[in-house]
Scaffold this motif. Structure first.
Motif, mmCIF file in Angstrom:
data_model
loop_
_atom_site.group_PDB
_atom_site.id
_atom_site.type_symbol
_atom_site.label_atom_id
_atom_site.label_comp_id
_atom_site.label_asym_id
_atom_site.label_seq_id
_atom_site.Cartn_x
_atom_site.Cartn_y
_atom_site.Cartn_z
ATOM 1 N N UNK A 57 21.509 39.117 37.027
ATOM 2 C CA UNK A 57 21.068 39.770 38.271
ATOM 3 C C UNK A 57 20.923 38.768 39.424
ATOM 4 N N UNK A 58 21.364 37.538 39.206
ATOM 5 C CA UNK A 58 21.295 36.487 40.248
ATOM 6 C C UNK A 58 19.890 36.329 40.820
ATOM 7 N N UNK A 59 18.896 36.298 39.946
ATOM 8 C CA UNK A 59 17.505 36.111 40.413
ATOM 9 C C UNK A 59 17.269 34.609 40.580
ATOM 10 N N UNK A 60 17.902 34.070 41.630
ATOM 11 C CA UNK A 60 18.025 32.615 41.767
ATOM 12 C C UNK A 60 16.702 31.852 41.735
ATOM 13 N N UNK A 108 21.169 49.350 41.210
ATOM 14 C CA UNK A 108 22.349 48.574 40.779
ATOM 15 C C UNK A 108 21.953 47.647 39.639
ATOM 16 N N UNK A 126 23.353 47.058 35.764
ATOM 17 C CA UNK A 126 23.624 45.737 35.168
ATOM 18 C C UNK A 126 22.896 45.596 33.823
ATOM 19 N N UNK A 165 18.525 32.464 54.256
ATOM 20 C CA UNK A 165 17.198 33.052 53.988
ATOM 21 C C UNK A 165 16.454 33.386 55.279
ATOM 22 N N UNK A 179 20.519 37.867 47.092
ATOM 23 C CA UNK A 179 20.821 37.416 45.727
ATOM 24 C C UNK A 179 22.113 38.009 45.186
ATOM 25 N N UNK A 180 22.511 39.164 45.727
ATOM 26 C CA UNK A 180 23.717 39.801 45.229
ATOM 27 C C UNK A 180 24.919 39.510 46.133
ATOM 28 N N UNK A 235 27.157 37.117 52.997
ATOM 29 C CA UNK A 235 26.072 36.357 53.647
ATOM 30 C C UNK A 235 26.436 36.030 55.094
ATOM 31 N N UNK A 258 28.067 45.155 39.773
ATOM 32 C CA UNK A 258 27.760 44.515 41.054
ATOM 33 C C UNK A 258 29.006 44.019 41.782
ATOM 34 N N UNK A 259 29.833 43.251 41.074
ATOM 35 C CA UNK A 259 31.033 42.682 41.705
ATOM 36 C C UNK A 259 31.998 43.788 42.120
ATOM 37 N N UNK A 277 31.268 46.874 43.025
ATOM 38 C CA UNK A 277 30.736 47.558 44.214
ATOM 39 C C UNK A 277 31.027 46.742 45.470
#
Lengths: 83, 312
Positions: free
Chosen positions: A15-18, A41, A45, B42, B51-52, B58, B110-111, B113
């Motif tokens: 989930x890219x929870x960086x 979403x 996942x 950020x 994050x997605x 970005x 995710x990718x 979408x």
């Protein structure tokens, strides 16, 4: 590896929870909404994580709401249903 | 018929262009170093969205938010984006996931979408909760020009403010494709990426007007350029500056003074948006009312474009 820790690492990665570390995710805190703040979403996942890693298919969306509540509920479901 | 003006402009490129007041004052990029100069995302994008987001997303979210802020517009009447290749990073991620996936297994959504070309305009609309006209134009090296034509039509037909953008990202496979297409090395070295967003509007007392956008057969471009200027009683030699860029063609020897913007920011399909931003800033900061500039983009052997801007 402990299943709960493994789940946290997979969630962070997938989930890219960086900026989240496994220890930041409490076992009983809600994953969606006010807790980790995941969204729909992310739910998709998690379905993929369960299918690809534990061979578990979630067919009923209503069922997923309870299973995905927290790390505890996820781990309990996996232990009971892993093939 | 309403005239169309540039209200605000923001670009992210290999130059230090983000939040730069006047792009014409930017120092040159080091020769051959095409590294994107990115802001701290950020500061502009909510963590949940960030994050997605791929690099393309970005860049687009940060630029579009900033362009809206600078214009004072909270929610535009239309969101229009031009992109040559769309979300390449997510496309590759999705395709690799598909290849690795076993028969009957699921593929991470995710990718998928975010791999669609319209994911940028869609995400901006989601962020703004904007349900107005939302369009993405995909026309290789003329993607920005078609988006701009659409934006101008929207303004002429009554929109007060249009959020207009152009974005393309570079991924490794593009180098390999360019090599297989036998692009000369100097062209391959210029493969790059970038993003520009503008707010264009219908009313302005002063500023930079978008006078005309013309798609032309490449072989007829110079004669069409003369004809276009003539129709506005203008002469190319009187231009404040002519900005020229290239997508899939080698540099040409042109019989007029000009500056090559793709030598500064590299080649990507929607790079003419940077040339357009550069021309707008040049007129805004160095021009006087009545002055004009042209942006000429050589896209491919078939079609190219001419954009005419005027200081009002």
């Amino acid at each position: 590896m402990d299943l709960k820790l493994e789940l946290k690492e997979k969630l962070i990665d997938q989930l890219n929870l960086e900026e989240v570390k496994p220890e930041d995710i409490k076992d009983d805190e809600p994953l969606f909404g006010e807790g980790l703040g995941l969204d729909s979403i992310d739910a998709l996942e998690i379905i993929v994580i369960l299918d690809n890693n534990y061979n578990i298919k979630i067919g009923n969306p209503e069922e997923a709401r309870d299973i995905f509540h927290s790390i505890n509920t996820l781990a309990t479901y996996i232990e009971a249903n892993q093939k | 018929m309403r005239r169309v003006f540039i209200k605000s402009a923001v670009s992210i490129s290999v130059l230090d262009s983000f939040l730069q007041e006047d792009l014409s004052q930017l120092s040159e990029s080091p020769n051959g170093a095409w590294t994107l100069k990115e802001p701290n995302y950020r500061d502009y994008v909510a963590p949940a969205m960030l994050r997605r987001a791929s690099k393309m997303m970005k860049m687009s979210l940060a630029s579009s938010q900033t362009a809206l802020e600078q214009s004072g517009i909270q929610s535009p009447d239309s969101i229009i984006v031009g992109t040559g290749l769309g979300g390449m990073t997510d496309t590759v991620k999705f395709l690799e996931g598909s290849i690795r996936a076993e028969e009957g297994s699921l593929i991470a959504p995710g990718a998928f979408i975010q791999s669609g070309h319209n994911s940028v305009s869609g995400q901006i609309a989601l962020l703004l909760k904007n349900q107005q006209y939302n369009m993405t134009h995909v026309q290789k090296g003329l993607s920005f020009e078609y988006a701009l034509l659409d934006a101008m039509l929207r303004v002429k037909e009554g929109d007060d403010a249009v959020l207009l953008g152009a974005v393309d990202e570079k991924i490794g496979v593009l180098d390999q494709l360019a090599e297989r297409m036998t692009w000369p090395e100097d062209m391959r070295r210029q493969l790059s990426e970038g993003c520009s967003f503008f707010v264009v509007e219908g009313e302005a007392a002063t500023g930079v007007e978008i006078v005309e956008v013309k798609i032309s057969k490449t072989e007829d471009l110079l004669s069409n350029l003369d004809r276009l200027l003539e129709s506005h009683s203008l002469n190319l030699t009187d231009s404040v500056q002519n900005f020229v860029g290239y997508s899939e063609l080698p540099k040409a020897d042109l019989p007029f003074a000009h500056q090559v913007y793709t030598d500064r920011v590299g080649r990507y399909f929607s790079s003419s948006a940077f040339g357009f931003h550069l021309a707008s800033d040049t007129l805004k900061h160095q021009g006087k009312p009545g002055d004009f500039a042209t942006v000429i983009h050589f896209s491919d052997l078939q079609f190219s474009s001419i954009m005419l801007l005027r200081r009002v």
